[in-house]
Each structure stands twice: as C-alpha cells, then as structure tokens.
Design an enzyme around this catalytic site. Structure first.
Site, PDB file in Angstrom:
ATOM      1  N   ASN A  45     -75.729 -18.208 -33.718  1.00 52.04           N
ATOM      2  CA  ASN A  45     -75.833 -18.033 -32.274  1.00 52.04           C
ATOM      3  C   ASN A  45     -74.717 -17.120 -31.777  1.00 52.04           C
ATOM      4  OD1 ASN A  45     -78.065 -19.791 -31.723  1.00 52.04           O
ATOM      5  ND2 ASN A  45     -76.708 -21.548 -31.793  1.00 52.04           N
ATOM      6  N   LYS A  90     -66.499  -6.805 -38.553  1.00 53.49           N
ATOM      7  CA  LYS A  90     -65.905  -7.661 -39.574  1.00 53.49           C
ATOM      8  C   LYS A  90     -66.938  -8.707 -39.983  1.00 53.49           C
ATOM      9  CE  LYS A  90     -62.201  -8.434 -40.942  1.00 53.49           C
ATOM     10  NZ  LYS A  90     -61.023  -8.992 -40.246  1.00 53.49           N
ATOM     11  N   HIS A  91     -67.247  -8.776 -41.260  1.00 51.36           N
ATOM     12  CA  HIS A  91     -68.149  -9.785 -41.806  1.00 51.36           C
ATOM     13  C   HIS A  91     -69.479  -9.837 -41.060  1.00 51.36           C
ATOM     14  CE1 HIS A  91     -65.136 -11.060 -44.643  1.00 51.36           C
ATOM     15  NE2 HIS A  91     -64.261 -11.135 -43.665  1.00 51.36           N
TER      16      HIS A  91
END
Length: 390
Positions: A229, A66-67
């Site tokens: 991160n 997702k994304h």
C-alpha cells in the site's frame, strides 16, 4: 543486444542472473559500470515514472529510487533560497533538470542514500555536479552531455553505473513474471493519469487551483510506481513524503506524513541555524539533522554526545515549537493508491498541511471519509483508479 549478464540477483547467492528480451534488442545501453538486478528494477520503474511526469506536466522530472520504490520525485520548478540551503546545492547554477533532481534527492535524504536516479531529459552538467556530491549507485537517462558523462564516469572510482535508455521504447502490451516456478501474466499498466481525476469532486469545497491539480497528478504518478500500500504527499511539484509497502492504509498515511513533517521541520530557523562540526560527512550531517528533529535529541544531550555532531550545543527543539512550526505548512496534496477505509487517514493527513486529496473511493465508509474532509474544508476527488504495484 538481447541480453545483459548481471553479477547476481537480489542476493549474492542468487546466480546466475541476467536481463533479456525475447524480441528485438534491450532498450538500454550501459555506458559505465555494471548494473545489478535491483539497480535495473529501480532504473526501469524510475524511468517510467519520470517519463510520465514529464508528459503530464511538460517539465523535466527526476526521481530517487531505493528498493523498487521512490524515496523522492519532482518536476523542475525553481527552488527557494531555503530549499537550496537544505538541499545543499551550493556551488551549482541550477537548471530546471538539476532543480528536479535536487528536489527528488532532498525530500528524504536518509532514504535516498545509495539511490538509483532516473531523469526524464538528457543529463546536463549542473545535474551531474549535484549527483557527484551524493552517495548513489547509478543513473538512467535518455542521454548525457559530454561533460556530464565525464563527471559521472569518475564517481565510485570509475565504477558508477550509467545507463542510457531509448526514450521511444514502448513495453509489450502483456507483461510476465515468475514466482515459485509459476508464471503470472497481466496487461501492462498503460493507464494515463491526467485532469480527468478532478471530474468527481465529492466534498462541499470544490475549488482546485492549477497548482493543486498538478500536485495531485504528481501524487498519482508517483504512486503508480510505488510498492503498495502507498500514500504520497506532494507540495510545490515534489513528493515530500511517500509511505510505501505498508499492510495498513493508515500506517502508510502516517509514515508518509512523518516524512513530510521532517521535510518541513528541516526548513525551520532552528535547523537552518545548526552549526556542524568541521569536516562532517554529508551522510553524518543528514543523520545529525534527523537526530536533532527527533525525540531522541534530549537523550543525546543527556549523554553528552552532541559534541560529535555540532560545534555549539543546540537548544532542544521542543514538542510545542515543532507543533507551532508544523502548523505553518499548508497547501499540501495527498494521493492514495486505493480507497481510504476510514476518516482517520484524513485526520492524519490534515496534521501535515493537506488541503486537497485524491483517492479511488469505493469504501463502505465513504460517507465518513467525506464528512471528515468536509470538517476541515478540504477538496477531495474520487478518481476511481486503483494503483497497486507489486
């Protein structure tokens, strides 16, 4: 085919949009539907991830993207009866590939809603039957059985995106992207992740089982394709918590840890015993579980809204009960895409059952981080590998 026209870019106002190659042909073939810009970013990153997992472990692999970050990733190890229940695999005779997909999708079901799926192997009927049940935008795999393709083509009223990728395709040594009219160029990240990451164990405890090693390798391969991160918790061959795209290292450790905790809480007797109202949709059921294990359930009880979710009013899952259940989770591995700057990351990881850690090392406070790991008899390797991905 050298190029593929897309409906639009990241957003509907970003037109025209296409993908193309300067030399040769695109390594992908669209078998059904029409992929979008973000779909293809997810597909191509996800494909690289599962291909590397398969090469590293020898097991079929799957990821739910997702994304441009994985919500889950796993290899095809057998599922316990409890995992079959919380992953809702009823009615499907699981193959190793289907088990990998069930694990990848099931780790964080809310984040996986509307995902793009990547598979390391030819999609078989069992895997397609699991995918059929879920809300998903599309899939990429090196091939599809006739029955699997028939099942997938019927999704989304015939508009489900099905992509076949050439598994022998290798990207160019140099990759280019453009931002604000400026071109960026760098070498492709061909870094191979293998057991060399265990060469430098910096803690007093130096005992790594074969399962530990596999879990650590999986964590780093997942991180290689997660927006930084990022921190990844892995147990039994699957990512159970991924904290992506956080500016602070401890925030992604907390985010991933909370997801890992939710995954474990879903296996508790209290959650397994929930009785949902008849006809509840899969997404609503997943949301109901999330509400039940969250702090807001007492508000739901107070407001009398539980009847919309459950047949029988569930008892409150108290903080003390959750803490007691969470303490039973252990043998979890954690990887980080850059060094842990403080021992607080180790403290948080321990709360989610972490016993083995891999990170690059190189912080001015490495001694403090090692000391914290030693306090809990953890095994920690300094692998010297940074895995930023943007």
């Amino acid at each position: 085919m050298k190029e593929l026209e897309l409906k639009y870019g990241c957003n509907p106002n970003q037109k025209p949009a296409k993908v193309f190659v300067d030399e040769g042909d695109l390594p992908i073939t669209v078998l059904n539907g029409r992929p979008g810009y973000i779909n293809l970013l997810d597909a191509l990153n996800g494909w690289q991830l599962v291909k590397e997992l398969k090469e590293a472990t020898g097991l079929p692999a799957a990821t739910s993207f997702k994304h441009v970050s994985p919500a889950g990733a796993a290899v095809g190890t057998p599922l316990s009866d409890t995992l079959k229940q919380i992953y809702f695999t009823d009615g499907v005779e699981l193959t190793p590939l289907a088990s990998a997909y069930a694990r990848a999708r099931g780790a964080d079901r809310m984040s996986s809603f509307g995902d793009f799926i990547s598979l390391s192997d030819e999609c078989d009927e069992a895997t397609a039957l699991l995918i059929k049940k879920e809300v998903s935008d599309g899939i990429i795999a090196p091939g599809y059985s006739d029955k699997a393709l028939e099942i997938l083509k019927a999704k989304k009223n015939g508009n489900y995106c099905v992509i076949k990728i050439d598994p022998t395709s290798v990207p160019p040594a140099t990759e280019v992207k453009q931002v604000f009219g400026i071109k960026f160029e760098q070498g492709h990240n061909f870094l191979k992740i293998d057991e060399k990451i265990f060469d430098n164990i910096v803690t007093k405890n130096k005992k790594l089982s074969e399962d530990d090693k596999r879990n650590l390798i999986i964590s780093l391969i997942v991180l290689k394709y997660t927006q930084s991160n990022s921190v990844c918790y892995v147990k039994d061959g699957q990512a159970i918590g991924i904290g992506a795209g956080q500016q602070s290292r401890v925030h992604c450790t907390r985010l991933a840890g909370q997801k890992a905790d939710n995954w474990w809480l879903r296996q508790s007797p209290k959650v397994l015993g929930l009785q949902f109202v008849d006809g509840i949709k899969r997404a609503d059921r997943d949301n109901a579980i999330d509400v039940y294990i969250g702090e807001e359930y007492e508000d739901v009880l107070a407001e009398g809204k539980w009847q919309t979710l459950f047949k029988v009013k569930p008892e409150v899952f108290t903080r003390e009960e959750k803490k007691e259940w969470l303490a039973k989770n252990t043998n979890v591995a954690v990887g980080s895409d850059a060094f842990f700057p403080f021992g607080d990351n180790i403290e948080r990881a321990r709360k989610s059952g972490v016993t083995v850690v891999t990170q690059p090392g190189g912080s001015v406070r490495d001694d403090q981080v090692i000391e914290t790991a030693d306090k809990y008899n953890m095994v920690m390797t300094f692998n010297g590998i940074r895995l930023f991905h943007h």
